[in-house]
Design a protein around this motif. Structure first.
Motif, PDB file in Angstrom:
ATOM      1  N   MET A   1      38.252  34.689  49.185  1.00  0.00           N
ATOM      2  CA  MET A   1      38.424  36.137  49.294  1.00  0.00           C
ATOM      3  C   MET A   1      37.170  36.902  48.863  1.00  0.00           C
ATOM      4  O   MET A   1      36.964  38.051  49.271  1.00  0.00           O
ATOM      5  CB  MET A   1      39.615  36.580  48.458  1.00  0.00           C
ATOM      6  CG  MET A   1      40.954  36.149  49.027  1.00  0.00           C
ATOM      7  SD  MET A   1      42.340  36.683  47.988  1.00  0.00           S
ATOM      8  CE  MET A   1      43.726  36.270  49.056  1.00  0.00           C
ATOM      9  N   LYS A   2      36.338  36.267  48.038  1.00  0.00           N
ATOM     10  CA  LYS A   2      35.127  36.924  47.540  1.00  0.00           C
ATOM     11  C   LYS A   2      33.914  36.696  48.441  1.00  0.00           C
ATOM     12  O   LYS A   2      32.813  37.170  48.132  1.00  0.00           O
ATOM     13  CB  LYS A   2      34.833  36.433  46.124  1.00  0.00           C
ATOM     14  CG  LYS A   2      35.863  36.879  45.096  1.00  0.00           C
ATOM     15  CD  LYS A   2      35.556  36.309  43.718  1.00  0.00           C
ATOM     16  CE  LYS A   2      36.621  36.728  42.709  1.00  0.00           C
ATOM     17  NZ  LYS A   2      36.361  36.130  41.365  1.00  0.00           N
TER      18      LYS A   2
ATOM     19  N   LYS B   1      31.384  39.956  53.663  1.00  0.00           N
ATOM     20  CA  LYS B   1      31.962  40.398  54.935  1.00  0.00           C
ATOM     21  C   LYS B   1      31.163  41.576  55.504  1.00  0.00           C
ATOM     22  O   LYS B   1      31.731  42.564  55.973  1.00  0.00           O
ATOM     23  CB  LYS B   1      33.441  40.766  54.754  1.00  0.00           C
ATOM     24  CG  LYS B   1      33.723  41.689  53.578  1.00  0.00           C
ATOM     25  CD  LYS B   1      35.206  41.973  53.439  1.00  0.00           C
ATOM     26  CE  LYS B   1      35.471  42.847  52.220  1.00  0.00           C
ATOM     27  NZ  LYS B   1      36.909  43.179  52.082  1.00  0.00           N
TER      28      LYS B   1
ATOM     29  N   ARG C   1      34.730  34.291  56.630  1.00  0.00           N
ATOM     30  CA  ARG C   1      35.593  34.616  55.483  1.00  0.00           C
ATOM     31  C   ARG C   1      37.062  34.472  55.865  1.00  0.00           C
ATOM     32  O   ARG C   1      37.860  33.884  55.121  1.00  0.00           O
ATOM     33  CB  ARG C   1      35.312  36.036  55.003  1.00  0.00           C
ATOM     34  CG  ARG C   1      36.195  36.495  53.857  1.00  0.00           C
ATOM     35  CD  ARG C   1      35.794  37.899  53.393  1.00  0.00           C
ATOM     36  NE  ARG C   1      36.663  38.395  52.348  1.00  0.00           N
ATOM     37  CZ  ARG C   1      37.812  39.048  52.565  1.00  0.00           C
ATOM     38  NH1 ARG C   1      38.221  39.264  53.830  1.00  0.00           N
ATOM     39  NH2 ARG C   1      38.560  39.462  51.559  1.00  0.00           N
ATOM     40  N   THR C   2      37.428  34.988  57.021  1.00  0.00           N
ATOM     41  CA  THR C   2      38.823  34.890  57.474  1.00  0.00           C
ATOM     42  C   THR C   2      39.250  33.438  57.635  1.00  0.00           C
ATOM     43  O   THR C   2      40.354  33.053  57.218  1.00  0.00           O
ATOM     44  CB  THR C   2      39.011  35.634  58.807  1.00  0.00           C
ATOM     45  OG1 THR C   2      38.740  37.028  58.610  1.00  0.00           O
ATOM     46  CG2 THR C   2      40.434  35.472  59.330  1.00  0.00           C
TER      47      THR C   2
ATOM     48  N   ILE D   1      39.724  31.867  54.221  1.00  0.00           N
ATOM     49  CA  ILE D   1      40.961  32.350  53.587  1.00  0.00           C
ATOM     50  C   ILE D   1      42.179  31.674  54.203  1.00  0.00           C
ATOM     51  O   ILE D   1      43.088  31.220  53.491  1.00  0.00           O
ATOM     52  CB  ILE D   1      41.076  33.885  53.706  1.00  0.00           C
ATOM     53  CG1 ILE D   1      40.039  34.557  52.807  1.00  0.00           C
ATOM     54  CG2 ILE D   1      42.493  34.349  53.344  1.00  0.00           C
ATOM     55  CD1 ILE D   1      39.977  36.064  52.978  1.00  0.00           C
TER      56      ILE D   1
ATOM     57  N   SER E   1      51.069  35.331  54.705  1.00  0.00           N
ATOM     58  CA  SER E   1      49.692  35.744  55.012  1.00  0.00           C
ATOM     59  C   SER E   1      48.988  34.825  56.002  1.00  0.00           C
ATOM     60  O   SER E   1      47.817  35.057  56.329  1.00  0.00           O
ATOM     61  CB  SER E   1      48.880  35.806  53.712  1.00  0.00           C
ATOM     62  OG  SER E   1      49.455  36.725  52.797  1.00  0.00           O
TER      63      SER E   1
END
Length: 206
Positions: A91-92, A95, A104-105, A108, A172
């Motif tokens: 998550m960090k 982006k 990043r997606t 995650i 999610s």
């Protein structure tokens, strides 16, 4: 320091802290490990006791199974906490560009799947403890019958607690086929757990 290497007091303090991990998944793994330990206790209280000669081999075999499950669940406790930390790292990730956003997606989503699969394993391993609880309830030292039942209750809590962690992560995850498949597994295992709990309680006089 690994959670499994902590004292019970230190683990409970860490669990009580503001840190989001360890959390419910790791606590569920501990409950499952304690369930296995209680079945071992009843088996140990049965081995060598007069009146239980016919069940000695069964109890000795159970000890091996229970220890395997206990070790596996303690390992999963550490893995559950680590998977959450990996999710936080994902998550960090930066982006700022389209490429970074995609990376990043993907990171995650992969972490969310991992964070679903580990508590599923905790639930599945904890469900296996029911067979041990049933065995010591039926053939174990009758003076420890309540310990056999507490083993089953801890197993029940471990399974249902771990499944809650699976459910929240699935909310999610964007892979619809994966979500449908995992939810079906969760629903099936939850139903089987409630039936097993009911059956074991009906077997006792309490």
């Amino acid at each position: 320091m690994l959670l499994s290497a902590m004292s019970l007091n230190d683990f409970s303090l860490e669990l009580a802290s503001s840190s989001p991990a360890p959390g419910g998944g790791s606590a569920s793994a501990v409950a499952g490990a304690l369930a296995a330990s209680l079945s071992s206790m009843v088996a140990n209280l049965t081995i060598g006791k007069k009146g239980y000669e016919d069940y000695q081999d069964e109890m000795k075999a159970l000890l091996i199974q229970a220890e395997d499950l206990r070790n596996e669940l303690m390992l999963l406790m550490d893995q559950d906490s680590e998977s959450f930390h990996q999710l936080l790292k994902a998550m960090k990730l930066p982006k700022n560009t389209d490429e970074e956003k995609i990376a990043r997606t993907e990171a995650i989503q992969a972490s969310l799947k991992k964070s679903s699969e580990i508590p599923m394993q905790i639930a599945q391993k904890s469900f296996c403890v029911f067979a041990l609880s049933r065995c010591v309830l039926l053939h174990g030292n009758k003076n420890a019958v309540t310990d056999a039942l507490v083993s089953a209750m801890f197993a029940r809590t471990a399974v249902l607690g771990a499944l809650l962690n699976v459910r929240i992560n699935l909310l999610s995850i964007k892979d619809e086929f994966y979500v449908l498949e995992m939810r079906a597994k969760v629903d099936t295992l939850q139903a089987k757990t409630l039936i097993e709990e009911s059956n074991l309680l009906e077997m006792s006089s309490f």
